[in-house]
Structures are given as C-alpha cells and as structure tokens.
Design a protein around this motif. Sequence first.
Motif, PDB file in Angstrom:
ATOM      1  N   ASP A  85     119.282 -18.558 -63.361  1.00 57.27           N
ATOM      2  CA  ASP A  85     120.065 -17.374 -63.683  1.00 57.27           C
ATOM      3  C   ASP A  85     120.051 -17.041 -65.169  1.00 57.27           C
ATOM      4  OD1 ASP A  85     122.602 -18.147 -61.205  1.00 57.27           O
ATOM      5  OD2 ASP A  85     120.649 -17.192 -61.031  1.00 57.27           O
ATOM      6  N   ASP A  86     120.098 -18.051 -66.013  1.00 63.40           N
ATOM      7  CA  ASP A  86     120.133 -17.797 -67.447  1.00 63.40           C
ATOM      8  C   ASP A  86     118.748 -17.788 -68.070  1.00 63.40           C
ATOM      9  OD1 ASP A  86     119.417 -20.400 -67.291  1.00 63.40           O
ATOM     10  OD2 ASP A  86     120.981 -21.170 -68.619  1.00 63.40           O
ATOM     11  N   GLY A  87     117.695 -17.898 -67.248  1.00 63.49           N
ATOM     12  CA  GLY A  87     116.337 -17.876 -67.753  1.00 63.49           C
ATOM     13  C   GLY A  87     115.930 -19.135 -68.464  1.00 63.49           C
ATOM     14  N   ALA A  88     116.681 -20.224 -68.313  1.00 58.61           N
ATOM     15  CA  ALA A  88     116.398 -21.427 -69.096  1.00 58.61           C
ATOM     16  C   ALA A  88     115.240 -22.229 -68.540  1.00 58.61           C
ATOM     17  CB  ALA A  88     117.647 -22.310 -69.159  1.00 58.61           C
ATOM     18  N   VAL A  89     115.025 -22.194 -67.243  1.00 59.40           N
ATOM     19  CA  VAL A  89     113.980 -23.011 -66.634  1.00 59.40           C
ATOM     20  C   VAL A  89     113.062 -22.123 -65.811  1.00 59.40           C
ATOM     21  CG1 VAL A  89     113.481 -24.919 -65.080  1.00 59.40           C
ATOM     22  CG2 VAL A  89     115.473 -25.032 -66.577  1.00 59.40           C
TER      23      VAL A  89
ATOM     24  N   THR B 125     111.522 -36.071 -55.241  1.00 56.94           N
ATOM     25  CA  THR B 125     111.566 -37.001 -54.113  1.00 56.94           C
ATOM     26  C   THR B 125     112.446 -36.389 -53.035  1.00 56.94           C
ATOM     27  OG1 THR B 125     111.219 -38.934 -55.516  1.00 56.94           O
ATOM     28  CG2 THR B 125     112.194 -39.319 -53.361  1.00 56.94           C
ATOM     29  N   LEU B 126     111.892 -36.188 -51.841  1.00 54.49           N
ATOM     30  CA  LEU B 126     112.585 -35.455 -50.786  1.00 54.49           C
ATOM     31  C   LEU B 126     113.004 -36.312 -49.607  1.00 54.49           C
ATOM     32  CD1 LEU B 126     110.232 -32.315 -50.640  1.00 54.49           C
ATOM     33  CD2 LEU B 126     112.378 -32.554 -51.895  1.00 54.49           C
ATOM     34  N   ASP B 127     112.560 -37.572 -49.539  1.00 53.98           N
ATOM     35  CA  ASP B 127     112.815 -38.368 -48.341  1.00 53.98           C
ATOM     36  C   ASP B 127     113.980 -39.333 -48.500  1.00 53.98           C
ATOM     37  OD1 ASP B 127     111.592 -40.043 -50.132  1.00 53.98           O
ATOM     38  OD2 ASP B 127     110.189 -40.920 -48.686  1.00 53.98           O
ATOM     39  N   GLY B 128     114.738 -39.238 -49.572  1.00 57.42           N
ATOM     40  CA  GLY B 128     115.897 -40.105 -49.762  1.00 57.42           C
ATOM     41  C   GLY B 128     117.182 -39.439 -49.305  1.00 57.42           C
ATOM     42  N   PRO B 129     118.330 -40.103 -49.547  1.00 54.86           N
ATOM     43  CA  PRO B 129     119.618 -39.517 -49.168  1.00 54.86           C
ATOM     44  C   PRO B 129     119.877 -38.184 -49.855  1.00 54.86           C
ATOM     45  CG  PRO B 129     119.844 -41.847 -49.723  1.00 54.86           C
ATOM     46  CD  PRO B 129     118.466 -41.460 -50.109  1.00 54.86           C
ATOM     47  N   GLU B 130     119.458 -38.048 -51.120  1.00 53.93           N
ATOM     48  CA  GLU B 130     119.599 -36.816 -51.872  1.00 53.93           C
ATOM     49  C   GLU B 130     118.296 -36.565 -52.629  1.00 53.93           C
ATOM     50  OE1 GLU B 130     122.055 -34.692 -51.917  1.00 53.93           O
ATOM     51  OE2 GLU B 130     123.483 -35.840 -50.708  1.00 53.93           O
ATOM     52  N   PRO B 131     117.848 -35.321 -52.713  1.00 55.36           N
ATOM     53  CA  PRO B 131     116.635 -35.052 -53.487  1.00 55.36           C
ATOM     54  C   PRO B 131     116.898 -35.263 -54.978  1.00 55.36           C
ATOM     55  CG  PRO B 131     117.658 -33.002 -52.788  1.00 55.36           C
ATOM     56  CD  PRO B 131     118.408 -34.105 -52.096  1.00 55.36           C
ATOM     57  N   TYR B 132     115.887 -35.729 -55.682  1.00 54.29           N
ATOM     58  CA  TYR B 132     116.017 -35.859 -57.130  1.00 54.29           C
ATOM     59  C   TYR B 132     114.665 -35.618 -57.776  1.00 54.29           C
ATOM     60  CZ  TYR B 132     114.094 -40.611 -56.598  1.00 54.29           C
ATOM     61  OH  TYR B 132     113.295 -41.691 -56.295  1.00 54.29           O
ATOM     62  N   ALA B 133     114.687 -35.227 -59.041  1.00 52.43           N
ATOM     63  CA  ALA B 133     113.477 -34.865 -59.767  1.00 52.43           C
ATOM     64  C   ALA B 133     113.246 -35.831 -60.915  1.00 52.43           C
ATOM     65  CB  ALA B 133     113.571 -33.435 -60.291  1.00 52.43           C
TER      66      ALA B 133
ATOM     67  N   GLN C 240     120.097 -19.256 -53.200  1.00 54.96           N
ATOM     68  CA  GLN C 240     119.857 -18.820 -54.572  1.00 54.96           C
ATOM     69  C   GLN C 240     118.957 -19.839 -55.277  1.00 54.96           C
ATOM     70  OE1 GLN C 240     123.394 -18.597 -56.938  1.00 54.96           O
ATOM     71  NE2 GLN C 240     122.432 -17.374 -58.542  1.00 54.96           N
ATOM     72  N   GLY C 241     117.946 -19.328 -55.965  1.00 54.98           N
ATOM     73  CA  GLY C 241     117.017 -20.219 -56.652  1.00 54.98           C
ATOM     74  C   GLY C 241     115.948 -20.808 -55.749  1.00 54.98           C
ATOM     75  N   TRP C 242     115.806 -20.258 -54.523  1.00 53.65           N
ATOM     76  CA  TRP C 242     114.766 -20.770 -53.612  1.00 53.65           C
ATOM     77  C   TRP C 242     113.403 -20.682 -54.277  1.00 53.65           C
ATOM     78  CZ3 TRP C 242     112.112 -17.564 -49.335  1.00 53.65           C
ATOM     79  CH2 TRP C 242     111.260 -18.382 -48.577  1.00 53.65           C
ATOM     80  N   LEU C 243     112.634 -21.752 -54.170  1.00 49.95           N
ATOM     81  CA  LEU C 243     111.247 -21.752 -54.623  1.00 49.95           C
ATOM     82  C   LEU C 243     110.440 -21.034 -53.542  1.00 49.95           C
ATOM     83  CD1 LEU C 243     111.259 -25.402 -55.959  1.00 49.95           C
ATOM     84  CD2 LEU C 243     111.416 -23.299 -57.286  1.00 49.95           C
ATOM     85  N   ALA C 244     110.408 -19.726 -53.663  1.00 47.58           N
ATOM     86  CA  ALA C 244     110.055 -18.831 -52.566  1.00 47.58           C
ATOM     87  C   ALA C 244     108.720 -19.189 -51.932  1.00 47.58           C
ATOM     88  CB  ALA C 244     110.039 -17.396 -53.059  1.00 47.58           C
ATOM     89  N   GLY C 245     108.746 -19.310 -50.617  1.00 50.12           N
ATOM     90  CA  GLY C 245     107.555 -19.659 -49.863  1.00 50.12           C
ATOM     91  C   GLY C 245     107.357 -21.147 -49.678  1.00 50.12           C
ATOM     92  N   ALA C 246     108.285 -21.961 -50.180  1.00 47.13           N
ATOM     93  CA  ALA C 246     108.183 -23.412 -50.036  1.00 47.13           C
ATOM     94  C   ALA C 246     109.212 -23.897 -49.028  1.00 47.13           C
ATOM     95  CB  ALA C 246     108.402 -24.112 -51.375  1.00 47.13           C
ATOM     96  N   GLY C 247     108.823 -24.895 -48.234  1.00 45.47           N
ATOM     97  CA  GLY C 247     109.738 -25.478 -47.275  1.00 45.47           C
ATOM     98  C   GLY C 247     108.981 -26.300 -46.250  1.00 45.47           C
TER      99      GLY C 247
ATOM    100  N   SER D  47     122.287 -26.762 -59.867  1.00 41.71           N
ATOM    101  CA  SER D  47     121.570 -27.698 -58.979  1.00 41.71           C
ATOM    102  C   SER D  47     120.078 -27.596 -59.271  1.00 41.71           C
ATOM    103  CB  SER D  47     121.854 -27.368 -57.510  1.00 41.71           C
ATOM    104  OG  SER D  47     123.242 -27.411 -57.221  1.00 41.71           O
ATOM    105  N   PRO D  48     119.593 -28.325 -60.268  1.00 42.99           N
ATOM    106  CA  PRO D  48     118.186 -28.196 -60.660  1.00 42.99           C
ATOM    107  C   PRO D  48     117.197 -28.784 -59.660  1.00 42.99           C
ATOM    108  CG  PRO D  48     119.268 -29.893 -61.950  1.00 42.99           C
ATOM    109  CD  PRO D  48     120.342 -29.223 -61.159  1.00 42.99           C
ATOM    110  N   CYS D  49     117.669 -29.575 -58.711  1.00 37.90           N
ATOM    111  CA  CYS D  49     116.792 -30.134 -57.676  1.00 37.90           C
ATOM    112  C   CYS D  49     117.630 -30.270 -56.409  1.00 37.90           C
ATOM    113  CB  CYS D  49     116.239 -31.494 -58.112  1.00 37.90           C
ATOM    114  SG  CYS D  49     115.273 -32.345 -56.838  1.00 37.90           S
ATOM    115  N   ALA D  50     117.434 -29.367 -55.466  1.00 43.76           N
ATOM    116  CA  ALA D  50     118.278 -29.358 -54.276  1.00 43.76           C
ATOM    117  C   ALA D  50     117.495 -28.829 -53.086  1.00 43.76           C
ATOM    118  CB  ALA D  50     119.530 -28.504 -54.515  1.00 43.76           C
TER     119      ALA D  50
END
Length: 382
Positions: free
Chosen positions: A11-15, A48-56, A308-315, A332-335
Amino acid sequence: MTALAIETAADDGAVRSTGFAIAANGAYAARLVRDEGGTAAWFPERWTLDGPEPYAVPLPGNQPEEPDTAVLPMADGRVLIHRRIADRHSFALLYPTGPATGELALGAIAAGADAAEADAFTLLPPSPDGSCAYALAVGQDSTALWLVAGGAFGPELVARLKGRCSGGAWLDRTGRMLALDRDLDGRTKAVAVDLERGGEVTELLEITEESNDRLLLADADSGLLLIRSDAPGHDRLGWGVLGSALPVRFPECLRLADAAITPFAVQPGQVLMPESCAVALRIDAAAGTWVGIWRPAGRHLHQLAAPQGWLAGAGLWTPQGVLRLPYATDASPCAVLELPAPPDPAPAPPAPPPAPARPAAAKPVPLGQAPLTGRRPPSGDR
C-alpha cells in the motif's frame, strides 16, 4: 505451478516484487523483491509454505540483482537464480546459511550457444521431479531447450526445436513429457516434447487445421487440459482430456464481457476424474483483479474477491479442494489465504429434449495425437 511474470507493490509502495513462482511440490516459493524503504536493492526471497505458518527468508547475494533476474524454487528449498551477465546467461542455486546466503554455481551459457543471441530466454515452470529446471532460448525460427539445473556438468542442450516455442506445461509426474506452444508456419499449436527421447516432438493439440490452439495448464493425475483456442471464431477458454476421443469444450460460463480469464492452478489428486477437478482462474478487468473457481462438471463460475496484496495469478490447490493464495502487505509481508472451493449449485431438473439441431458448419475435432493414453473419457459433454 507456474512461474509468473508479475509485479506487485504494498500500500505504501515500500516493497515491490516480480517473478513469483511455486515449487512443484508446493513446499516453497520464490520471488525477486525490492525494498524501496531501505537500500532499494533487488534480492531473492524464499517462502516456506508447508509449515504451520508461511514465512519468508531473504537470500541477498554479494551485490544487488538486476530487476530482470529470474528465480525458481526447487523442491529441496534451494532457489535457482538466472542472471544475465554481459553476453552470458549464468545459473546458480541459492540457500540460506545462517545470516548469509550460500551460492552453488551451476555454470553459464555463452553467446553463440543458442541462448545469448536468442530473442528471448525464459525459465520453464518447475519440473515435477523437483530437482531439474529447464529454459527456452527462442530464436527467429527455432527454439533451444536447455537443462539448466539437475544435469551432471552444468547447463546441457536438450533439443533444438523447429519454430518459436513458448508456454510450458508438464504432462506427467516424472518430468519426462513437456508440452509447449509452437508457432510454426503462421499457426500456433501445442506439441509434446519427450525429454527421454532426445526432445522428440509429437502433435498434442489440433482442434482445426486453421486454428491457433494453446495449452495453458495440464493436470497429470486426472488428465485435465486447460486450452485457449480461436477455433470457435475468436479466442475462447476451453477444456479437454489427454488421450480422450471427445472434442474440446468451450463453456459459456467462462466467457465474461470485458474481462480476461487465465487459469493458474488445478486441484491435484483427482485420479481419472477430470470433471471433478477444481480450477482456479485469474480474472482481470477494468475494475481490478479477482479470483474465479470452476469445475468442468459444474458449468458454473464462482467469482471471489482476492486478498489484498495477492501475488496475482499465483496459488495452489490442496488435494482436499482448498485454494491457497499467497499475498504480501505491509502488515503481512508473507501470508497465505485459504479458500475452500464453493459447492456448485444443484443442477436444474431435466427439461424435455429439444428438437435435433442442424449440425454446425465447423465443429472442433478431438484432441490430436497425445503421447500419453489410457485416460478414461469424461462422462458427458460440458
């Protein structure tokens, strides 16, 4: 899972990020990130997507990356990076080593080697075996297929193919059969490339002789194919089954006025049941981008808001029918948002059979010669 050419901003253009891709086993993802709030440098980031919570985990190298650098996650958690350095295409595997980034050089492809002088050089979607990665070097009238990770002695030329190839979809779980869209003699047709037979090419899809027929996605478990073709008179999204004798179908529910629909994930694990597979679609229109969910058997397109913030076309889908959508925002930088596939509405009661219709002048013909057979044809024409 497919490598994507996307760019997003918080939203703030930071990333900002580009090139989000998910590994073949769904355990990892990777993208190139720029932190405009700090050094403004581009660097790879692994999810990492296969754990209890995703993390980057950031994977910065010794110097900033160029914005056109490509990354691809491997099944073991390492990240393949493709850099253009002067007249060479260089490849390496990155991995976290505590506070630093480990880098295993894989070699490079030099100018004059069917790559650096090509019009385009692109990484293909992750191989289903999880350990190999391939790339296309597209020239004026031919395409070189390269193995860039997983070989014994660095990058290896697998095959030279006639025509200009693009796309890329895997037809099996072993990483042997690769489907490409080939532009040859003014027409684009999907072909199958056998990587264990020196890149032998066979026709995969021809709806009519004059049509342009592209393969967008393929599911190895069910044999479901998602196709884009102008055989109906203009570009339409359709579906078929690998090895089936039935024609490709073009559902009316996949036609939206003033919107583009692109499939990006198919539910796995539906062995020999193509009509039951849930398909995730990206819908783009002037009003924005959102998500569609559709099943061949349902004849209904469910339209849902994207996070919001969907990495469009990924899933990616779980075998149980839950769609996982990665997103990144300031908070939520990695969710990942999980969306269970909605049930299709109950079918309407049968109506009296209509009078026989006059046959159309041009009817799509069945899929062309397919390298894999033995699929059970679907139970009905959708």
